[in-house]
Design a protein around this motif. Structure first.
Motif, PDB file in Angstrom:
ATOM      1  N   LEU A  46       0.824  -1.212   0.000  1.00 18.75           N
ATOM      2  CA  LEU A  46       0.000   0.000   0.000  1.00 18.75           C
ATOM      3  C   LEU A  46       0.855   1.259   0.000  1.00 18.75           C
ATOM      4  O   LEU A  46       0.511   2.243  -0.662  1.00 18.75           O
ATOM      5  CB  LEU A  46      -0.934   0.004   1.207  1.00 18.75           C
ATOM      6  N   ALA A  47       1.971   1.247   0.717  1.00 20.98           N
ATOM      7  CA  ALA A  47       2.863   2.405   0.733  1.00 20.98           C
ATOM      8  C   ALA A  47       3.440   2.662  -0.656  1.00 20.98           C
ATOM      9  O   ALA A  47       3.516   3.812  -1.105  1.00 20.98           O
ATOM     10  CB  ALA A  47       3.978   2.193   1.745  1.00 20.98           C
ATOM     11  N   VAL A  48       3.816   1.606  -1.352  1.00 22.43           N
ATOM     12  CA  VAL A  48       4.346   1.762  -2.718  1.00 22.43           C
ATOM     13  C   VAL A  48       3.262   2.289  -3.649  1.00 22.43           C
ATOM     14  O   VAL A  48       3.515   3.183  -4.474  1.00 22.43           O
ATOM     15  CB  VAL A  48       4.914   0.424  -3.228  1.00 22.43           C
ATOM     16  N   LEU A  49       2.052   1.760  -3.527  1.00 18.80           N
ATOM     17  CA  LEU A  49       0.959   2.236  -4.373  1.00 18.80           C
ATOM     18  C   LEU A  49       0.634   3.699  -4.104  1.00 18.80           C
ATOM     19  O   LEU A  49       0.384   4.473  -5.030  1.00 18.80           O
ATOM     20  CB  LEU A  49      -0.277   1.365  -4.186  1.00 18.80           C
ATOM     21  N   PHE A  50       0.607   4.089  -2.822  1.00 14.04           N
ATOM     22  CA  PHE A  50       0.372   5.494  -2.486  1.00 14.04           C
ATOM     23  C   PHE A  50       1.456   6.381  -3.070  1.00 14.04           C
ATOM     24  O   PHE A  50       1.172   7.456  -3.599  1.00 14.04           O
ATOM     25  CB  PHE A  50       0.315   5.705  -0.972  1.00 14.04           C
ATOM     26  N   GLY A  51       2.698   5.941  -2.984  1.00 15.13           N
ATOM     27  CA  GLY A  51       3.807   6.730  -3.517  1.00 15.13           C
ATOM     28  C   GLY A  51       3.727   6.880  -5.022  1.00 15.13           C
ATOM     29  O   GLY A  51       3.892   7.984  -5.556  1.00 15.13           O
ATOM     30  N   LEU A  52       3.466   5.785  -5.727  1.00 21.35           N
ATOM     31  CA  LEU A  52       3.385   5.850  -7.190  1.00 21.35           C
ATOM     32  C   LEU A  52       2.179   6.651  -7.668  1.00 21.35           C
ATOM     33  O   LEU A  52       2.293   7.492  -8.579  1.00 21.35           O
ATOM     34  CB  LEU A  52       3.343   4.444  -7.774  1.00 21.35           C
ATOM     35  N   LEU A  53       1.033   6.393  -7.071  1.00 18.43           N
ATOM     36  CA  LEU A  53      -0.168   7.120  -7.473  1.00 18.43           C
ATOM     37  C   LEU A  53      -0.024   8.607  -7.167  1.00 18.43           C
ATOM     38  O   LEU A  53      -0.411   9.459  -7.985  1.00 18.43           O
ATOM     39  CB  LEU A  53      -1.394   6.542  -6.763  1.00 18.43           C
ATOM     40  N   ALA A  55       2.801  10.299  -6.964  1.00 20.38           N
ATOM     41  CA  ALA A  55       3.779  10.885  -7.886  1.00 20.38           C
ATOM     42  C   ALA A  55       3.157  11.136  -9.248  1.00 20.38           C
ATOM     43  O   ALA A  55       3.394  12.193  -9.858  1.00 20.38           O
ATOM     44  CB  ALA A  55       4.982   9.958  -8.016  1.00 20.38           C
ATOM     45  N   LEU A  56       2.346  10.212  -9.725  1.00 21.94           N
ATOM     46  CA  LEU A  56       1.691  10.401 -11.021  1.00 21.94           C
ATOM     47  C   LEU A  56       0.702  11.553 -10.997  1.00 21.94           C
ATOM     48  O   LEU A  56       0.652  12.361 -11.937  1.00 21.94           O
ATOM     49  CB  LEU A  56       0.999   9.117 -11.457  1.00 21.94           C
ATOM     50  N   ARG A  57      -0.076  11.658  -9.943  1.00 22.23           N
ATOM     51  CA  ARG A  57      -1.052  12.753  -9.860  1.00 22.23           C
ATOM     52  C   ARG A  57      -0.363  14.101  -9.729  1.00 22.23           C
ATOM     53  O   ARG A  57      -0.791  15.090 -10.327  1.00 22.23           O
ATOM     54  CB  ARG A  57      -1.986  12.517  -8.691  1.00 22.23           C
ATOM     55  N   ILE A  58       0.704  14.152  -8.941  1.00 19.55           N
ATOM     56  CA  ILE A  58       1.426  15.414  -8.775  1.00 19.55           C
ATOM     57  C   ILE A  58       2.098  15.811 -10.088  1.00 19.55           C
ATOM     58  O   ILE A  58       2.069  16.982 -10.489  1.00 19.55           O
ATOM     59  CB  ILE A  58       2.429  15.295  -7.621  1.00 19.55           C
ATOM     60  N   TYR A  59       2.690  14.856 -10.770  1.00 13.52           N
ATOM     61  CA  TYR A  59       3.323  15.141 -12.060  1.00 13.52           C
ATOM     62  C   TYR A  59       2.285  15.641 -13.064  1.00 13.52           C
ATOM     63  O   TYR A  59       2.535  16.599 -13.808  1.00 13.52           O
ATOM     64  CB  TYR A  59       4.020  13.888 -12.597  1.00 13.52           C
ATOM     65  N   HIS A  60       1.126  15.019 -13.075  1.00 16.56           N
ATOM     66  CA  HIS A  60       0.058  15.449 -13.991  1.00 16.56           C
ATOM     67  C   HIS A  60      -0.388  16.875 -13.672  1.00 16.56           C
ATOM     68  O   HIS A  60      -0.553  17.708 -14.578  1.00 16.56           O
ATOM     69  CB  HIS A  60      -1.123  14.480 -13.910  1.00 16.56           C
ATOM     70  N   ASN A  61      -0.615  17.157 -12.384  1.00 21.01           N
ATOM     71  CA  ASN A  61      -1.032  18.512 -12.003  1.00 21.01           C
ATOM     72  C   ASN A  61       0.051  19.534 -12.332  1.00 21.01           C
ATOM     73  O   ASN A  61      -0.250  20.662 -12.727  1.00 21.01           O
ATOM     74  CB  ASN A  61      -1.369  18.566 -10.518  1.00 21.01           C
ATOM     75  N   TRP A  62       1.280  19.171 -12.178  1.00 19.62           N
ATOM     76  CA  TRP A  62       2.397  20.070 -12.460  1.00 19.62           C
ATOM     77  C   TRP A  62       2.469  20.373 -13.960  1.00 19.62           C
ATOM     78  O   TRP A  62       2.677  21.506 -14.371  1.00 19.62           O
ATOM     79  CB  TRP A  62       3.684  19.437 -11.968  1.00 19.62           C
ATOM     80  N   GLN A  63       2.277  19.347 -14.772  1.00 13.24           N
ATOM     81  CA  GLN A  63       2.303  19.547 -16.215  1.00 13.24           C
ATOM     82  C   GLN A  63       1.101  20.337 -16.720  1.00 13.24           C
ATOM     83  O   GLN A  63       1.179  20.985 -17.761  1.00 13.24           O
ATOM     84  CB  GLN A  63       2.365  18.193 -16.931  1.00 13.24           C
ATOM     85  N   ALA A  74       2.860  16.926   0.150  1.00 12.90           N
ATOM     86  CA  ALA A  74       2.907  16.571   1.568  1.00 12.90           C
ATOM     87  C   ALA A  74       1.884  15.491   1.900  1.00 12.90           C
ATOM     88  O   ALA A  74       2.187  14.553   2.647  1.00 12.90           O
ATOM     89  CB  ALA A  74       2.668  17.807   2.417  1.00 12.90           C
ATOM     90  N   ALA A  75       0.679  15.591   1.355  1.00 10.90           N
ATOM     91  CA  ALA A  75      -0.369  14.616   1.670  1.00 10.90           C
ATOM     92  C   ALA A  75      -0.003  13.222   1.182  1.00 10.90           C
ATOM     93  O   ALA A  75      -0.113  12.243   1.937  1.00 10.90           O
ATOM     94  CB  ALA A  75      -1.686  15.064   1.045  1.00 10.90           C
ATOM     95  N   TRP A  76       0.448  13.095  -0.060  1.00  8.38           N
ATOM     96  CA  TRP A  76       0.801  11.785  -0.586  1.00  8.38           C
ATOM     97  C   TRP A  76       2.050  11.223   0.090  1.00  8.38           C
ATOM     98  O   TRP A  76       2.147  10.022   0.355  1.00  8.38           O
ATOM     99  CB  TRP A  76       0.997  11.838  -2.091  1.00  8.38           C
ATOM    100  N   PHE A  77       3.013  12.097   0.395  1.00  2.05           N
ATOM    101  CA  PHE A  77       4.232  11.636   1.059  1.00  2.05           C
ATOM    102  C   PHE A  77       3.928  11.101   2.446  1.00  2.05           C
ATOM    103  O   PHE A  77       4.391  10.023   2.824  1.00  2.05           O
ATOM    104  CB  PHE A  77       5.254  12.779   1.154  1.00  2.05           C
ATOM    105  N   PHE A  78       3.131  11.843   3.212  1.00  2.07           N
ATOM    106  CA  PHE A  78       2.852  11.398   4.575  1.00  2.07           C
ATOM    107  C   PHE A  78       1.891  10.212   4.616  1.00  2.07           C
ATOM    108  O   PHE A  78       1.928   9.420   5.565  1.00  2.07           O
ATOM    109  CB  PHE A  78       2.350  12.554   5.434  1.00  2.07           C
ATOM    110  N   ALA A  79       1.046  10.045   3.606  1.00  2.00           N
ATOM    111  CA  ALA A  79       0.217   8.837   3.541  1.00  2.00           C
ATOM    112  C   ALA A  79       1.097   7.612   3.341  1.00  2.00           C
ATOM    113  O   ALA A  79       0.924   6.582   4.003  1.00  2.00           O
ATOM    114  CB  ALA A  79      -0.786   8.960   2.401  1.00  2.00           C
ATOM    115  N   SER A  80       2.073   7.728   2.470  1.00  2.00           N
ATOM    116  CA  SER A  80       2.994   6.625   2.240  1.00  2.00           C
ATOM    117  C   SER A  80       3.898   6.401   3.461  1.00  2.00           C
ATOM    118  O   SER A  80       4.159   5.263   3.858  1.00  2.00           O
ATOM    119  CB  SER A  80       3.790   6.926   0.977  1.00  2.00           C
ATOM    120  N   PHE A  81       4.348   7.472   4.063  1.00  2.00           N
ATOM    121  CA  PHE A  81       5.203   7.383   5.256  1.00  2.00           C
ATOM    122  C   PHE A  81       4.462   6.738   6.426  1.00  2.00           C
ATOM    123  O   PHE A  81       5.023   5.932   7.171  1.00  2.00           O
ATOM    124  CB  PHE A  81       5.685   8.787   5.634  1.00  2.00           C
TER     125      PHE A  81
END
Length: 96
Positions: A46-53, A55-63, A74-81
């Motif tokens: 679950l931590a890996v899935l949270f991290g990958l998902l 990262a993809l959402r943040i990259y999409h929003n950034w683009q 911060a939200a996705w990082f701390f969910a994975s952490f």
């Protein structure tokens, strides 16, 4: 009163034999250990899935040009952490 007291004293050894023994406690600890490691692996997946998902959402929003991505990072990082730290916490809590 004396009869009731003597009856309780006679039944007390019978109640102590009704308690679970050492073999049952060791079996319960083995069962908990086997199911815990699968739960620990599930936490890591679950931590890996949270991290990958995340990262993809943040990259999409950034683009897409969205400027406010700091809170999402911060939200996705701390969910994975949190999922990574929940495994050792549960291991310490159950003494496994």
């Amino acid at each position: 009163m004396k009869f009731f007291l003597s009856l309780c004293c006679c039944l007390l050894p019978g109640l102590t034999f009704a308690q679970p023994g050492i073999n049952e406690m060791q079996q319960a600890q083995q069962d908990l250990s086997s199911s815990f490691f699968s739960a620990f692996d599930c936490c890591m997946v679950l931590a890996v899935l949270f991290g990958l998902l995340g990262a993809l959402r943040i990259y999409h929003n950034w683009q897409m040009g969205k400027d406010q991505i700091d809170s999402a990072v911060a939200a996705w990082f701390f969910a994975s952490f949190f999922m990574i730290l929940s495994g050792p916490f549960l291991r310490a809590l159950f003494g496994i």
